[in-house]
Structures are given as structure tokens and as C-alpha cells.
Motif scaffolding. Structure first.
Motif, short mmCIF file in Angstrom:
data_model
loop_
_atom_site.label_atom_id
_atom_site.label_comp_id
_atom_site.label_asym_id
_atom_site.label_seq_id
_atom_site.Cartn_x
_atom_site.Cartn_y
_atom_site.Cartn_z
N MET A 121 41.58 73.64 -28.83
CA MET A 121 39.71 73.59 -27.97
C MET A 121 39.38 74.85 -27.56
O MET A 121 39.99 75.06 -26.29
CB MET A 121 39.45 72.18 -28.35
CG MET A 121 38.52 72.33 -27.75
SD MET A 121 37.68 70.78 -27.99
CE MET A 121 37.41 69.93 -29.24
N VAL A 122 38.45 75.68 -27.30
CA VAL A 122 37.86 76.23 -27.51
C VAL A 122 36.64 75.98 -25.93
O VAL A 122 36.05 74.96 -26.09
CB VAL A 122 36.09 77.68 -28.59
CG1 VAL A 122 36.74 79.01 -27.92
CG2 VAL A 122 37.13 77.59 -29.29
N ASN A 126 42.08 65.11 -26.22
CA ASN A 126 40.90 65.01 -26.71
C ASN A 126 40.73 63.96 -28.08
O ASN A 126 39.77 63.21 -28.17
CB ASN A 126 40.49 66.54 -26.88
CG ASN A 126 39.76 67.07 -26.36
OD1 ASN A 126 39.37 67.08 -25.21
ND2 ASN A 126 39.28 68.45 -26.05
N PHE A 167 32.96 67.36 -22.49
CA PHE A 167 33.74 66.36 -22.13
C PHE A 167 35.47 67.05 -22.50
O PHE A 167 36.49 66.19 -22.54
CB PHE A 167 33.72 65.59 -22.53
CG PHE A 167 33.39 63.69 -22.26
CD1 PHE A 167 32.63 64.21 -21.19
CD2 PHE A 167 34.32 63.10 -22.15
CE1 PHE A 167 32.32 62.37 -20.78
CE2 PHE A 167 33.75 62.01 -21.24
CZ PHE A 167 33.29 61.80 -20.86
N ASN A 168 35.49 68.62 -23.18
CA ASN A 168 36.58 68.89 -23.45
C ASN A 168 37.67 68.75 -22.54
O ASN A 168 38.02 69.25 -21.22
CB ASN A 168 36.14 70.57 -23.37
CG ASN A 168 37.59 70.83 -23.76
OD1 ASN A 168 38.45 70.07 -24.34
ND2 ASN A 168 37.61 72.06 -24.28
N ARG A 227 40.67 70.28 -22.26
CA ARG A 227 41.56 71.84 -21.37
C ARG A 227 41.09 71.80 -20.11
O ARG A 227 41.01 72.53 -18.92
CB ARG A 227 41.29 72.56 -22.84
CG ARG A 227 42.09 73.73 -22.47
CD ARG A 227 42.50 74.80 -23.46
NE ARG A 227 42.98 75.81 -22.57
CZ ARG A 227 44.59 75.85 -22.70
NH1 ARG A 227 44.50 75.09 -23.20
NH2 ARG A 227 44.98 76.45 -22.63
#
Lengths: 293, 356
Positions: free
Chosen positions: B1-2, B237, B295-296, B298
Motif C-alpha cells: 500500500m502506498v 491492513n 491508519f495505513n 505500513r
């Protein structure tokens, strides 16, 4: 193709599914119908994921579902659950992109971004892409989850490969308005036409008769009837399964079968209600509470 | 995820702050070394000479005392905050912290037992036998083993039919915490005054034991989680959607749970073993990051390592200079400077923080 051969599933002393066999073909939309607690969601779950069945087996693409790798499976099969998380503080776009996770390691490919845009469009939520999911309404959240599920098996080029992909939807229109019910079911039909195998649980008998290629009517864990909507929905059968008097008429414009409950003769049916209230709820409640934390 | 550009800016800012605080922390203390001197001492070591003048004493203090201490704080802060973030993600519970699944309880009990047992034993010849086997590091080794043991117990309790039930695990953690707490109470009841003092200081945490030896010893235990946990961020996630959804998306949820529990036990167990109980970091640092940037996972995991390291480096600096030449327990400082920052962010983001 999804083949279920004589599957039986019980939790404790309660038998949820009782010797159910079914075949769902690529290119058709199969709808599972039935009253509350009939075992619809349980059946859908047994068809879509590794389940400890008492007897029988489920085959996807000709091989036993139980032994298929979850990672490989995630690229050909997507599932929308009945209850979905509501409080996620992710952006809509981020959640839909999670549907593409099986296809990339750290950074999405251009194809993934393209697919996300296509499914946002298909579910009519392009305008919500940057919104935070937890601030959306229930119906909007459901469409976001649907978009995520569609993204997981969406094909850009309709005949890119010969592999059949599977879409399982548990009450996909439960919180949607009239217009978006049509949007979702039109998409499901279009995907079925494009070669997907689509299995959905629906409650609205009129929607079922409008969209389903085949209907499987469940009652108390047994298959009550299977076939085209016009064959399955008869006055006597609906009375027996739902305990409700109905009128059957054909829409004068489209010729579609319409099922209208007869409200004038309605009375509470004591023999059916208490039973199915007990059925699933106990076991489900326990597992739900455990999951929810 | 970016990682979004906002999240990237936060991460870069944290990294810069961390470097700045490391320079400050390495320079301050009984003997002052200016930041430019610190840089030239480091460069001197790798063969670049004569940038800024420094003397022999500064050189030695930096290499033997200051640098190991700064690095130890960095590692421990990163390890604690990172495991807190990973556990909160796994349990989908904002209150999860390393203490919740029994890691800290086991560490405390074994530390208290060791402190009392060793001081009782020190009168007898057996003491030298144990001392000979594990030497000076008895307390650290036993504490680490204790934390592994309790987290393994909790994990074992929560497994049925080859699946790990997260709720049972939380409840098991609470039970273990209560049990260890009562044993600690029992042991402290019988402890002498000197032992009590040791126990109290241990439970407030300290980086006083820093040396190159401790740094090298815990380095792998914390570096491995720092490298591996962010790789699980995609899976974490999807877990937020629900365990079922994660499975549908091809995540082996059960393997993920085992990986996260092992990695966080490694990091927290080794941190507690060398520095005692340093609370607050694992619970609050991930929240601050979530409120600032989203909330990502990573971003949360990488950011937690950086912010945890920053918080502990800063706290250690304060702990050493506030009451110099004495030293405050670092656990006191982390909460003392962390809470106002946390409260400030909480108030500022009141609207978005319904999830707390």
C-alpha cells in the motif's frame, strides 16, 4: 463450476445444512433464498471457504475446496460477508485497493489502480473515493465493501484467461436504496454474462425473480426447491416455507413474475417463528461476539 | 500500500528529529560534547580527520559511555512502540499493548524473583556457581525467558483446533497479568528493604546498564522485528476488515498471528530484560501516529519505530540532565513528557478520534 455434493454441517446438536447438493455454472447467477435461519449464509460460507463439513465436499474448478491454497484462491474467488466492519478510518480508495492486495507486493501496479477506478465507477462511488470510510452512511459503506470484493476478481480484458472466477455475495443489497439495488444486481448479472460464476443470497423475492438465472430455496437446512424463479415460487411453496399467503401476478409491462404478500390475511404464524429464531442464533451469537472483539 | 505524501512528510520529520536528538543526547551530560564535535568524533572513527577539535576525554566518553546508551535507548524505544503498533493492529483493539498478552507480567515476575532470589543466595557459595554460568547478565536472561514463557502460555491457552482465538488470548493475558501480579505481591511481601528498592527501580526502567555488550546482545532481537514487521503491514491492513475478510484476501491469518506474537515478544522481552519496565511507549506512540497521519499499517509500523526511538532518546536525555549528576528513572520521564503531547494531540483531533 461450484459442485457441492451432499454437504452436511452441524454445530453442537443443531444441524445447519442437511445433505445439500448443488451445481453452479460459470455464466449464471444463482440465488440462494429462504427464511431467516434457513442456512443461507452457512451454505454460502461452506461454498466459498475451507469449512469442516460433517459429510460431503465442495469442489471449485473441479478440485476440493478444502485443500486449495488460500493465496491462490484469493485470486479467483471473492466473498462479500453479511456483516462488515463499519468503523474503519481508512479512505474509501484505500479500502477498495485492499481488494487488489493479492496481486502486488508493496506498490500497486498501474493495472490495479485502473481496476480500482473501474469498480468505484461500477458501484457509483467515484465521488466518495477520498472520503473516510467510517463517516459514510450504511448503504455507502456496503457499496465500498462491494467494490473491494469486485476489485479482487475484476478482469479488465473480459477474455484475458480461461479461468472461471467466483463471486459470492451475502445479502449484497441489504442496506441499499431502490436505485443502487439495481446498480449492484445489474453488475452481478453483467459479470455472470462475462463468464463469472455468481452466487448470491437475497431476501427480496421480486429482485430474485427479476435477476436470478437459478434459485435455490432453502428451508431449515434442506433444499426445498431448485430451478428457475417461476418454477420455484409457487403459492403453496411460499406458504409452506415462509408461512405467508401471497399473490402471484405477472407485471403487465415486462411480464416478470411479481410476488405480493397478502396483508389482509396476515397473521403471526406460531409454528414457524419460534423454531427458526432458535436455530442459528445461539451458535452464531457466540462466534459473533468472539469475532467482534 | 502506498504511503501518502502527508505520511511521508511525517516519517521524514521523525527521522530528522531522531538524528537531532541523538546528537543532543550524545553530547549532554557531565562532560559536554557539542553536536559538531560529536559529528567529527564519528567521522574521525571512519577516517576523516580535523573537522572540529575535541580532546581524548570527550572521545572516550562518547565511544564508551554515551553512544551505547543512545543506541540502547533507540533500540528499546523502537522495539516497544513497534510491537505495540503491531499488537494493536492484530487485536483490532486500541488498548492492546505488550502488557496485555502477558509479556510484561512474565518479565516483572521473573525479574522480581531473580532480584530476591539472588540477594538471598548471595550469602551462599551457590551464588558463584550461577554467577559463573550466566554472569553479570542473570537478571536480563531470566527476564527475557520469563516474558517468553508467559506469552507462550497465553498463546497456548488461546489455541483450539489449530486456530488462535484473539478474545481468549486477551482474556488469557488478563488472567496471567493478575496471577503474576499476585505472585509479585507475595514476593515483595517477603523481600527485604534493599531488595524492595531494587525492585522499585527495576520497575521504573533505566538505561543505566548500557554498554556495547548490551547493545550488541539485543540488536538482533529488535532489528529483526523492525525489518520483518513492516512487511506484514498489508496483511495487518486486511485484518482491520475482519479476520474472515483477511482470509478471503489470501492472508494466512493464523500464521500472521504467530509471526506477530513471536516478533513482538522478541522485541519487548529483550527491551524489558535490559531496561526494566518502560511503560507508555507501546500504548501511546502508535495512537499519536494514527491521529497524525492515518491508519495505513505500513506507515504506522515504520513511524512507530521512529517515534518510539525518538521518545526514548529524548526521555533519556531529560532523565540524565534534569537532576544531574543523579539520574531519574526513564519510565517516569516517558509518561511525563509523553502524556502532555498525547493529550494535546487528542484534543486537537477530537473529532477524528472517536476510535479511541
Amino acid at each position: 463450476m461450484v459442485d457441492a455434493i451432499h454437504i452436511t454441517l452441524s454445530v453442537g446438536t443443531k444441524t445447519l445444512l442437511n445433505g445439500i447438493s448443488l451445481h453452479a455454472h460459470a455464466g449464471e447467477l444463482l440465488v440462494i433464498a429462504g427464511p431467516n435461519g434457513a442456512g443461507k449464509s452457512t451454505l454460502l460460507r461452506a461454498l466459498s471457504e475451507k469449512t469442516n463439513l460433517d459429510t460431503g465436499c465442495v469442489c471449485l474448478n473441479g478440485s476440493d475446496l478444502y485443500y486449495q491454497d488460500v493465496k491462490e484462491l484469493s485470486k479467483i474467488r471473492a466473498v462479500l460477508s453479511q456483516s462488515f466492519a463499519t468503523g474503519l478510518p481508512f479512505q474509501v480508495e484505500e479500502i477498495v485497493m485492499m481488494g487488489r492486495y493479492p496481486y502486488f507486493k508493496e506498490h500497486p501496479n498501474p493495472e490495479d489502480t485502473m481496476i480500482v477506478n473501474e469498480v468505484l465507477n461500477a458501484m457509483d462511488i467515484v465521488g466518495l473515493a477520498k472520503r473516510v470510510y467510517s463517516t459514510l452512511s450504511g448503504g455507502e459503506q456496503q457499496r465500498v465493501q462491494l467494490a473491494r470484493v469486485l476489485a479482487q476478481i475484476w478482469k479488465i480484458d473480459k477474455n484475458e484467461d480461461g479461468i472461471v472466477k467466483y463471486l459470492f455475495l451475502d445479502e449484497p443489497v441489504s442496506s441499499l436504496d431502490l436505485y443502487h439495488q439495481q446498480v449492484v444486481l445489474q453488475t452481478a448479472t453483467r459479470m455472470a454474462k462475462a463468464g463469472y460464476c455468481v452466487i448470491a443470497v437475497l431476501h427480496d423475492l421480486n429482485l430474485i425473480s427479476q435477476y436470478a438465472d437459478k434459485v435455490l430455496l432453502l428451508n431449515k437446512g434442506f433444499v426445498e426447491a431448485y430451478g428457475k424463479a417461476e418454477e420455484v415460487f409457487t403459492k403453496e411453496r411460499i406458504k409452506r416455507v415462509y408461512g405467508l399467503d401471497i399473490h402471484l401476478i405477472n407485471d403487465p409491462v415486462s411480464g416478470q413474475l411479481l410476488i405480493i404478500p397478502d396483508s389482509s390475511s396476515f397473521k403471526m404464524n406460531q409454528t414457524i417463528n419460534p423454531k427458526y429464531n432458535d436455530n442459528n442464533n445461539k451458535s452464531n451469537r457466540v462466534s459473533r461476539t468472539l469475532e467482534s472483539i | 500500500m502506498v504511503i501518502t505524501s502527508k505520511q511521508r512528510i511525517i516519517l521524514i520529520a521523525l527521522a530528522f528529529l531522531l538524528v537531532a536528538f541523538m546528537l543532543l543526547s550524545a553530547g549532554n551530560g557531565a562532560l559536554y560534547i557539542s553536536p559538531s564535535q560529536v559529528i567529527s568524533i564519528v567521522l574521525h572513527k571512519i577516517g576523516i580527520y580535523n573537522l572540529v577539535a575535541f580532546d581524548e576525554g570527550q572521545y572516550n566518553v562518547f565511544w564508551i559511555i554515551r553512544l551505547p546508551r543512545v543506541l540502547l535507548g533507540l533500540l528499546i524505544g523502537a522495539g516497544l512502540a513497534l510491537s505495540g503498533a503491531a499488537l494493536q493492529g492484530l487485536f483490532r483493539n486500541p488498548l492492546a499493548d505488550p502488557g496485555l498478552i502477558g509479556i510484561s507480567a512474565g518479565a516483572s515476575l521473573s525479574a522480581v524473583l531473580t532480584i530476591v532470589f539472588l540477594s538471598t543466595l548471595s550469602a551462599t557459595p551457590y551464588y558463584y556457581l550461577i554467577e559463573g554460568m550466566v554472569g553479570y547478565y542473570t537478571l536480563n536472561v531470566v527476564t527475557f525467558l520469563g516474558s517468553c514463557l508467559t506469552s507462550f502460555l497465553v498463546f497456548k491457552v488461546s489455541r483450539t483446533n489449530g486456530k488462535t482465538n484473539v478474545t481468549t488470548m486477551l482474556l488469557g493475558g488478563i488472567a496471567i497479568n493478575a496471577l503474576c501480579g499476585s505472585f509479585i505481591g507475595l514476593v515483595t511481601y517477603y523481600a527485604t528493604d534493599a531488595e524492595l528498592r531494587n525492585i522499585t527501580f527495576w520497575s521504573l526502567g533505566s538505561l543505566g546498564g548500557a554498554s556495547w555488550n548490551t547493545v550488541i546482545t539485543i540488536l538482533p532481537f529488535i532489528l529483526i522485528p523492525i525489518v520483518l514487521l513492516p512487511r506484514l503491514s498489508k496483511a495487518l491492513n486486511t485484518i482491520s476488515l475482519g479476520e474472515k475478510e483477511a482470509i478471503y484476501l489470501g492472508v494466512s491469518v493464523d500464521r500472521l498471528k504467530i509471526q506477530i506474537i513471536i516478533l513482538s515478544t522478541m522485541a519487548v522481552g529483550s527491551a524489558v530484560a535490559v531496561a526494566g519496565m518502560i511503560g507508555f511507549v507501546g500504548l501511546v506512540v502508535p495512537h499519536v501516529l494514527r491521529m497524525l497521519g492515518g491508519f495505513n499499517q505500513r506507515y504506522i509500523l515504520i513511524g512507530s519505530s521512529l517515534a518510539g526511538a525518538l521518545l526514548l532518546t529524548g526521555s533519556d536525555l531529560l532523565a540524565r540532565i534534569l537532576v544531574a549528576p543523579a539520574e531519574l528513572p526513564i519510565g517516569v520521564i516517558t509518561a511525563l513528557i509523553g502524556t502532555p503531547v498525547f493529550a494535546w494531540i487528542l484534543l486537537k483531533h477530537k473529532k477524528e478520534s472517536q476510535f479511541i
